[in-house]
Design an enzyme around this catalytic site. Structure first.
Site, mmCIF file in Angstrom:
data_model
loop_
_atom_site.group_PDB
_atom_site.id
_atom_site.type_symbol
_atom_site.label_atom_id
_atom_site.label_comp_id
_atom_site.label_asym_id
_atom_site.label_seq_id
_atom_site.Cartn_x
_atom_site.Cartn_y
_atom_site.Cartn_z
ATOM 1 N N ASP A 8 -3.703 4.624 6.108
ATOM 2 C CA ASP A 8 -4.155 3.811 5.311
ATOM 3 C C ASP A 8 -4.992 2.494 6.023
ATOM 4 O O ASP A 8 -5.831 2.177 5.689
ATOM 5 C CB ASP A 8 -3.357 3.260 3.860
ATOM 6 C CG ASP A 8 -2.169 2.759 4.339
ATOM 7 O OD1 ASP A 8 -1.665 2.625 5.550
ATOM 8 O OD2 ASP A 8 -1.271 2.239 3.181
ATOM 9 N N SER A 12 17.348 -10.362 -11.327
ATOM 10 C CA SER A 12 17.590 -9.128 -10.969
ATOM 11 C C SER A 12 18.821 -8.756 -11.540
ATOM 12 O O SER A 12 19.982 -8.866 -11.540
ATOM 13 C CB SER A 12 17.803 -9.225 -9.444
ATOM 14 O OG SER A 12 18.400 -8.010 -9.090
ATOM 15 N N ASP A 71 0.516 1.881 -1.043
ATOM 16 C CA ASP A 71 1.835 2.152 -1.886
ATOM 17 C C ASP A 71 1.713 1.348 -3.352
ATOM 18 O O ASP A 71 1.770 1.809 -4.474
ATOM 19 C CB ASP A 71 2.931 1.190 -1.254
ATOM 20 C CG ASP A 71 3.490 1.805 0.000
ATOM 21 O OD1 ASP A 71 2.889 2.995 0.314
ATOM 22 O OD2 ASP A 71 4.383 1.361 0.772
ATOM 23 N N TYR A 123 6.326 -1.428 12.710
ATOM 24 C CA TYR A 123 5.488 -1.151 11.665
ATOM 25 C C TYR A 123 4.038 -1.975 12.149
ATOM 26 O O TYR A 123 3.135 -1.346 12.277
ATOM 27 C CB TYR A 123 5.697 -1.389 10.266
ATOM 28 C CG TYR A 123 4.595 -1.158 9.219
ATOM 29 C CD1 TYR A 123 4.637 0.144 8.686
ATOM 30 C CD2 TYR A 123 3.632 -1.825 8.836
ATOM 31 C CE1 TYR A 123 3.426 0.647 7.902
ATOM 32 C CE2 TYR A 123 2.492 -1.677 7.976
ATOM 33 C CZ TYR A 123 2.493 -0.202 7.704
ATOM 34 O OH TYR A 123 1.457 0.230 6.578
HETATM 35 C C1 GLA Z 1 4.236 2.085 4.355
HETATM 36 C C2 GLA Z 1 3.165 1.107 4.008
HETATM 37 C C3 GLA Z 1 1.925 1.842 3.494
HETATM 38 C C4 GLA Z 1 1.878 3.152 4.519
HETATM 39 C C5 GLA Z 1 3.003 3.899 4.910
HETATM 40 C C6 GLA Z 1 2.710 4.762 5.908
HETATM 41 O O1 GLA Z 1 4.881 2.500 3.137
HETATM 42 O O2 GLA Z 1 3.644 0.072 3.027
HETATM 43 O O3 GLA Z 1 1.049 0.989 3.269
HETATM 44 O O4 GLA Z 1 1.376 2.336 5.793
HETATM 45 O O5 GLA Z 1 4.046 3.049 5.156
HETATM 46 O O6 GLA Z 1 1.845 5.731 5.316
#
Ligand code: GLA
Length: 386
Positions: free
Chosen positions: A38, A69, A172, A222
């Site tokens: 993405d 929460s 997501d 990440y």
């Molecule tokens: C996480 C991120 C997404 C995407 C996935 C891997 O979920 O929030 O944007 O990059 O990892 O596909």
């Protein structure tokens, strides 16, 4: 829909505040294929799922935001104009949404909100996107902002970048908002065009196996992957100025700049280019009902994520590996950001129990703790439910 959970959340709201609250369901997501594509302007193929976060929310007549929460039994309060992020981790996701909406020029006031859900945290089903999408729709509805769906997805993503510190792509939040019952949706992350396809799996279903290894996307890994991809693009651009992103590159072009990049950057880029092609092929195989090939693509995707992109872990590799000996499973791969969370497997529906009974003891013996299973059906995206 988890009606009993929704009722409990509404009840809690009524105990704490008065009046009938607005009720919202915001689901988690799965991604069939197209991982880490993405933010490289490629393709993804997600669905919204049945685990969700439920919100009960109502207006206040002052400028306070009161967040409760339900799951953590924890409370956080701030003025709508407050400039400091609350110290509660969970609240930063929600606080971020209130900030971004205001930065966009919308006027909002105080509100009360109770929320809780059954999306497992850290399992790669994107409980964070569910939180962001649900609150965004709650605010949009309470204050009549009429935010359109794509704008809400972008607000969620921006909040995650700026208030959580993860430079995530749009998948997501998009999936949590745009999900549709019994459908997956292919998103082109370059121009945000999307297309729904009915999920017709004959006598197969998707099952999630949660390794129970908690991943932390906020961990620098990440963001490092993102930077490595950007390095690849930079090297490619010198030779091919028309390349704007890995989406535009092919393997031959990548090979031609091999001397300009490290092996690691080469591997990252190779994975992304191949995964983009796999998503396109996967959509065709689904449309042609070729589930066998779809399953093979899942295994290929996992192999790339594990060996080239290096976002798997021994527990996920183990789970995927074991399915290769099960002829009732067509394919399996790690899902989401990686370093833990779930695998997604395409399994013959009537073999689900056999699978669970086989994998659970093997996994427990190997790692000293259990794994967990979730059925993964496609459900509607974030919406008002009362
Ligand atoms: C996480 C991120 C997404 C995407 C996935 C891997 O979920 O929030 O944007 O990059 O990892 O596909």
């Amino acid at each position: 829909m988890n009606n009993s959970l929704l009722e409990q959340i509404e009840k809690k709201y009524k105990e704490l505040y008065s009046g009938k609250p607005l009720l919202i369901r915001a689901p988690g997501r799965i991604n069939l294929i197209g991982e880490h594509t993405d933010y490289n302007e490629g393709y993804v193929l997600p669905c919204a799922v049945s685990p969700a976060i439920y919100f009960a929310a109502g207006l206040r007549n002052d400028n306070k935001v009161c967040l409760n929460s339900f799951d953590y039994g924890s409370f956080c309060e701030f003025e709508i104009s407050q400039k400091e992020t609350p110290k509660e981790q969970w609240a930063s996701y929600l606080y971020g949404i209130t900030r971004i909406i205001q930065e966009k020029g919308y006027k909002i006031g105080g509100f009360n909100c109770v929320f809780g859900g059954d999306v497992p945290v850290g399992a790669g089903m994107s409980s964070s996107a569910a939180l962001e999408s649900g609150l965004c729709l709650a605010i949009s509805t309470l204050f009549n902002l009429n935010l359109d769906k794509m704008e809400m997805a972008k607000i969620g993503q921006k909040s995650e970048h700026e208030y959580v510190g993860v430079k995530c792509g749009i998948m997501d939040q998009f999936a949590s908002i745009f999900g549709k019952k019994d459908h997956c949706v292919r998103l082109d992350c370059r121009n945000l065009e999307y297309e729904y396809s009915k999920l017709e799996l004959k006598d197969y279903i998707f099952v999630l196996t949660d390794s129970k290894v908690k991943h932390s996307l906020a961990s620098s890994e990440y963001n490092t992957r993102r930077e490595e991809c950007a390095m690849g693009v930079k090297a490619l651009q010198k030779k091919y100025p028309q390349i704007k992103n890995l989406r535009d590159a092919n393997i031959e072009q990548l090979q031609s700049v091999i001397g300009e990049i490290t092996d690691t950057v080469y591997n990252r880029c190779k994975y992304v280019i191949e995964e983009d092609n796999r998503v396109i092929e996967a959509c065709n195989t689904l449309n042609n009902n070729n589930l066998t090939r779809f399953g093979e693509l899942l295994y290929l995707s996992h192999n790339g994520l594990s060996k080239l992109y290096e976002v798997s872990c021994k527990e996920l590799d183990f789970l995927v590996d074991k399915t290769k000996q099960m002829d009732y499973i067509l394919g399996s791969r790690m899902m989401g950001g990686g370093f833990g969370g779930c695998t997604l497997s395409l399994i013959k529906a009537d073999k689900l129990e056999e699978y669970k009974n086989t994998i659970l003891p093997l996994y427990t013996k190997e790692f000293g703790h259990e794994c967990k299973f979730y059925a993964a059906t496609a459900e509607d995206g974030t919406k008002v439910v009362g």
